[in-house]
Every structure is written in structure tokens, then in C-alpha cells.
Design an enzyme around this catalytic site. Sequence first.
Site, PDB file in Angstrom:
ATOM      1  N   SER A 102     -45.184  -0.347 137.425  1.00 43.08           N
ATOM      2  CA  SER A 102     -45.485  -1.435 138.361  1.00 43.08           C
ATOM      3  C   SER A 102     -45.099  -2.762 137.720  1.00 43.08           C
ATOM      4  O   SER A 102     -45.005  -2.861 136.488  1.00 43.08           O
ATOM      5  CB  SER A 102     -46.974  -1.459 138.672  1.00 43.08           C
ATOM      6  OG  SER A 102     -47.682  -1.886 137.531  1.00 43.08           O
ATOM      7  N   ASP A 103     -44.893  -3.778 138.542  1.00 44.13           N
ATOM      8  CA  ASP A 103     -44.842  -5.131 137.990  1.00 44.13           C
ATOM      9  C   ASP A 103     -46.266  -5.465 137.527  1.00 44.13           C
ATOM     10  O   ASP A 103     -47.238  -4.797 137.889  1.00 44.13           O
ATOM     11  CB  ASP A 103     -44.318  -6.132 139.025  1.00 44.13           C
ATOM     12  CG  ASP A 103     -43.820  -7.406 138.350  1.00 44.13           C
ATOM     13  OD1 ASP A 103     -44.151  -7.623 137.154  1.00 44.13           O
ATOM     14  OD2 ASP A 103     -43.107  -8.202 138.995  1.00 44.13           O
ATOM     15  N   TRP A 104     -46.373  -6.521 136.722  1.00 44.71           N
ATOM     16  CA  TRP A 104     -47.641  -6.809 136.040  1.00 44.71           C
ATOM     17  C   TRP A 104     -48.741  -7.211 137.029  1.00 44.71           C
ATOM     18  O   TRP A 104     -48.727  -8.306 137.575  1.00 44.71           O
ATOM     19  CB  TRP A 104     -47.407  -7.893 134.992  1.00 44.71           C
ATOM     20  CG  TRP A 104     -47.060  -7.360 133.617  1.00 44.71           C
ATOM     21  CD1 TRP A 104     -47.639  -7.765 132.439  1.00 44.71           C
ATOM     22  CD2 TRP A 104     -46.101  -6.354 133.255  1.00 44.71           C
ATOM     23  NE1 TRP A 104     -47.105  -7.050 131.387  1.00 44.71           N
ATOM     24  CE2 TRP A 104     -46.169  -6.185 131.855  1.00 44.71           C
ATOM     25  CE3 TRP A 104     -45.211  -5.555 133.959  1.00 44.71           C
ATOM     26  CZ2 TRP A 104     -45.384  -5.276 131.154  1.00 44.71           C
ATOM     27  CZ3 TRP A 104     -44.418  -4.644 133.270  1.00 44.71           C
ATOM     28  CH2 TRP A 104     -44.515  -4.511 131.895  1.00 44.71           C
ATOM     29  N   GLY A 105     -49.635  -6.278 137.282  1.00 41.96           N
ATOM     30  CA  GLY A 105     -50.749  -6.563 138.192  1.00 41.96           C
ATOM     31  C   GLY A 105     -50.415  -6.336 139.653  1.00 41.96           C
ATOM     32  O   GLY A 105     -51.133  -6.832 140.531  1.00 41.96           O
ATOM     33  N   ALA A 106     -49.370  -5.591 139.940  1.00 38.54           N
ATOM     34  CA  ALA A 106     -48.952  -5.404 141.335  1.00 38.54           C
ATOM     35  C   ALA A 106     -49.861  -4.424 142.067  1.00 38.54           C
ATOM     36  O   ALA A 106     -50.468  -3.545 141.463  1.00 38.54           O
ATOM     37  CB  ALA A 106     -47.517  -4.878 141.372  1.00 38.54           C
TER      38      ALA A 106
END
Length: 708
Positions: A231-235
Site C-alpha cells: 500500500s502507499d503509506w497509510g492508504a
Amino acid sequence: MSVDISSLSLEDKVKLLAGIGCFGAGCSRRVPGAAGETRAVGGLPAIVMTDGPSGIRVEPNPFRRWPTTAFPVPTMLASTWNPELVEAVGRAMGEEARDYGIDVFLAPGMNIHRHPLCGRNFEYFSEDPLLTGKIAAAYIRGVQSVGVGATAKHFVANDQETNRHVIDTIVDERALREIYLKPFEIVVKEARPWAIMSSYNKLNGKYTSQNPWLLTKVLREEWGFDGVVMSDWGAGDNPIEQVKAGNDLIMPGGDNIVSRLMDAVKRGELSEDEVNRSAARVIELVKRSLTYKGHKSSNTPNLSEHAKVAYEAAAEGIVLLKNARETLPLRPGTRVALFGTGQVETMRGGLGSGHTHPNHFINILDGLRGSELKVDEELSSIYVNYVKERRGEDYLCALYYEEAYAEPLQQDILTEGQVGEFARRNDVAIIVISRTSGEGWDRKAIKGDYYLTDSERRLIEMVSRQFHALGKGVVAILNIPAPIEVATWRDLVDAILLVWLPGQEAGRVIADALVGKVNPSGRLPTTFPRDWSDVPAAKSAECYPGVPQDNPRTVRYCEGIYVGYRYYDKYNVEPAYEFGFGLSYTRFEYRNLTVAKSEDIVKVSFDVVNVGKYPGKEVTQVYVKAPQGTVDKPIQELKAFRKTRLLNPGEAERIELTINVRDLASFNASRGLWIVDAGEYEVRVGSSSRDIRLTGRFTVDKTIEFKP
Ligand code: BGC
């Protein structure tokens, strides 16, 4: 001991699905300043990941720096239209990652230049899916050739920054497949990235990181992707759905995510099979890594060698947009009056996670000082002092960190009389216009961002008036992350050199281009519209909600497949500079086109001859115009390209390119099929999308249909 899925406990397998939890830089214990790590479990080491894509970014801390090379931004890499060169850049970045103990590089960024104001356009390559895919594939091959994994990001339709964590991109399946997914499909099939990063946004109602259609059906079942999706960071908002959808690794993760996943397994919401499927992929990723293989990082990357690669890439990415009366190149000894604070505050890159920390940086002023040109020091010292006074003594350190620095300074700090004096004692004027942009915010259609400030305009007018009155030339250098408005002022200057954000060697390369040691051979990977309101996405706020205050929840891709030149061509909108455009100090002729079609492929061959005065490279572009068939088609689409080698005056090169017939297909969403209509196709060979020099034809006898 060999670790595999059967030797790990359920808890360890779940731990592999969530990284080490923290946001921003400094998430790695082994390389503090890297963006994140996986967890060490059951004999598997943690592997380290860090950002790009303009170079390896490891954030410095008070005790330690990790200097790396600042390469030109990806838009400039795409401007080279030279995959071999981009592969060398990728290799150099891979080596720097390897030498600092980094296993996976969070690059390249592969979103589409749907709109010139997207704040992260500089991190992306082009408005065209083929150019994006081919350049990204070369980049990935380079990185991975040294045993470091590349991560193609952000998958998918994350083409603006406003409300990026929650925005829902509404896009029809044809546009999605032909424009936005296509580059990822190309890299998965041609370069096999170790990882793909899902994006922050939703896609047609579902977070991409929680979207099984995207991450499992399209990516794995249709394209055969066998790596890790992170995932993208915190997605996203639901880690359980993420794992179920095929988002194997949740970043930056955290203990909380591990607990939520464990609870879900206990409750039966997540099966052990689903955990095993993703954990097995993460295990494979770890096993491919240099850390697992016992590589010891040297911590001494070959920065001097890589500086040469950064120079070469910038040299081939510079685009000459205008050169009236052969104003350029300048002769050695030319006396140069350099205007604008951008000579001091030259922007080397963009802000946010795509930022870099090189050991050295050469701004435009220093680059010209080191060249055969004679810089008017009195004039430049006015700008040096002004920048120091306005930015403070430590401006060079502070620069590139703060959004505030994106705000241009006052530019008309000289009187008309002073400019007249500088015109008398110099041979040519060079005006630098600088902008930057970054992650987390979109650029704005206002003065000082997309438009010139009033003071920049006054400076250009004043300098042009004074220099032209004496018959002397005026050159503008555009040091910008993405298109700005040029149509209303370009007639005031004689030459325009687009240098994008050219990385650490900026000044040296620009000086060499000004004097002709470098003959510009970059071509636009993205259209410069006459005005931002000409962009199809700008037709309504719903189609490009770039105003954060409005708190938009959706962005509708109203223009469908008509992105970039596909739109300007079809709807007869005159751009300021078209896709593929770029001048050279020399001239090229195209001759002897042959087009030969067999069942599956079309071979296109032609000669390019340098008929001008200087050695140079030409970017040859092959567009195909489809017949009127069952699907609505753009006027033409880029299907192949090749940059020539350096051709001396009089020298020729035969270019031979191949197009797969299947790559002519359009997607029919209602039937769920790719279709190549039968009929006569026109092959258009040219030097830009609007400078077609040769045309040929071939026929597809029978309509071809195939499943994705
Ligand atoms: C960015 C990614 C980046 C990640 C890790 C996110 O905010 O969107 O591109 O790789 O942070 O730094």
C-alpha cells in the site's frame, strides 16, 4: 535454514503483512531516514525500502547523512525519449540503494500527466501511456539489474494531489485500460518489477488498495504479475479488505494493523489461506533481497561516476522550445546578462517524498561562471544579495524543504535604466523563470504558479525592450516542474530553453546547452497548452477539483481517453507546444519509409539524415491513425519511437521499428474485449505529433478481438 510459508507460525505470517509502523522519514532501524521496513520474523531479516524517483532519498539526521545523486526529475527523463539512458540512470540509483543497504526502491512513479497542475507531475513521466510504460520499464530494468527491487507506483488513477487520501476517481473502463493501466501493464510484462504500490485514492468507489478487481483480476490474473503489492503509506481504511484484495504488504503498517489482522483471522473474517497467499509473496520478496543474501553495504556509492550519468540524462532531456534567428548556441566569450533569482535559487527537483539530498548542486549562475561565457558579475551579484536578504543566510540549506519556498520572489528589482546599461555592456540576456511543486498539494492556476507573476512579466518586457533596441537577443530558461503559461509572452523572447528540474548538475548542463556543447535533443513528453483552461480536464470543477478548500470527494475523468494530444488533435485545439515537440541546433530530414505488415507485426523503417550544421540526435516518433471502424478512435496515437545516435552533419541512420498489431487495439467496455478494427491504417512518422514527415499504410484484413 530455509524459511518458507510452512515453517512460520500464523502470527509471524500475519506480521509479514504489516511493515514497521511510523510515518514519513525515519521508519527504518537499519537505515534511519529510509521510508520503511518489513518485519524480521522466524529467521527472515527485515528489508529496507526508500523513496525516489529522482534519486535515492534517505532523510539526513543530525548524526548522519546519506548523500545520493540528484538525477533529473522523471518528466525530464521521459523528455530524453531514450530508454537506454534511462536504464543507466536506473542502474545508478540501484547501485546507490545497494551501497546503502536498501533492498527495495519506492520508484518509479507512473501516473499520467492528465492535468498540468498535478503537484507530483514532475515525479511522473508523460501524458502518453506508451512513453510512460517504455521509459518506466527501462528505469525498472536498470534498478533491478543490481539486485535491488523497484516499485511501480501509484496504482492507479492517482493523477492529482488534492484530497489524495480519500478522493474517488471515477473513470470509465476504456480510459482506465488504455490510458491509466496501460503503462503498468507494459512494465509488468516487460520489466517485471518486484513490487507495485497501490495508491491512496479510490477507484470507481473502492480504495485501490482494497480493490480485488484491480489487484487480483487485472494485475495478477490478466497480466501475470507475480510480485508484492504494497500500500502507499497509510492508504485505505480496512486492512482486512486490503489483504483479501491482494494488497500483500500494508505500509507503513504498525502493531495495530497486525492485531487487527490477527483478530480477523480468529473471527474467521480472513482465512489462513488468504494470509498464506500474501505472506508467501512477501517471503519471496525478502528472499530476493540483498539483505537476505547476506550482502554487506559498502556505504560508499560511486557518486562521481553517477554525477556523469545525471549530467548525461539532463543533457538529453533539455527541450529547445524556440530559437528565432539562431540566437542559440552562444559563441564562447559571449557577454551574458543573467536576470532572475532562479540563477541562484535554481530548482533542482521537487518537494515531498521525491526530494533528494545530493552532496553538491550547481545552480545556473555557477554553471555559467564555469563555462566559456562571460557572466556580468555586477548584475548577478544584485540577485545573489537579494536572494540572501530575502531568504536569510542559510537559504541554500533551507531551500527545497518548505512549500513557502515555492513562492517566487520579486523579479523586477532593477530600474529600466539599469537594464539599459546591462544591455549596452552585454551581448545577450538570459532570464531564468523558476518554479517547483511537490507532494501533497496541486499547483494553482494563479500568477506565481501556472502564470507568470506581474514582476516576472515586467522583467521580461523590460529586458526585451532594452536588448532588442540594441539588436541583442533574449533567452528564457524555464526551470519548472510541469507546463506553465507561455503563449502570452513567448513572442517577447528569441529563444526558450526548457530545462525542467534538472538535478544536481543543473548549471553545468544548462551552460553546455547554451554554448552548443550539448545540442538539445529532448522532446516534450507532455503538451504545453496555450492556457490551462484548454486542458480537457479543466472543463468543469468536477473533472479536476484542484481546490482543497472545496474538500472534493470525487474526481470524474470526463474526457475519457482524450488526454493530452489525443484531445488537442481530436478537438482541434491549438497547443502552445505539442506533444513530442522540441527543436535542435541542427536539422533532420526523413526519407525512404517502408511499412511491411505480417500477421502479427508491422515493421516501419526509414532514414534520418542530419542536414544541418551541428552534430545532434533526433527523436523519431511513429503515430498510427486507425480507420473508421466500430470504435471511436483518437486521430493518432504514439505506437513506437526511437532516438537516433549522435549524427554528424551529413550522416544518416536507418531506423527500424516494430509495432505489434495487438497494440493497435481499443477496449470495448460493454463487450469486455480489445478490438483491432479491420481496415487501412496510416503510419505517420515525424519529429513531433504535429510535424509528420512521412506517411505509409498497411491493412488489417479481418477484425481481431481478444480478451484482456
Ligand atoms: C507517497 C509515496 C511514498 C511514500 C513513502 C507517500 O506519501 O505517496 O510515493 O513512496 O509516502 O515515503
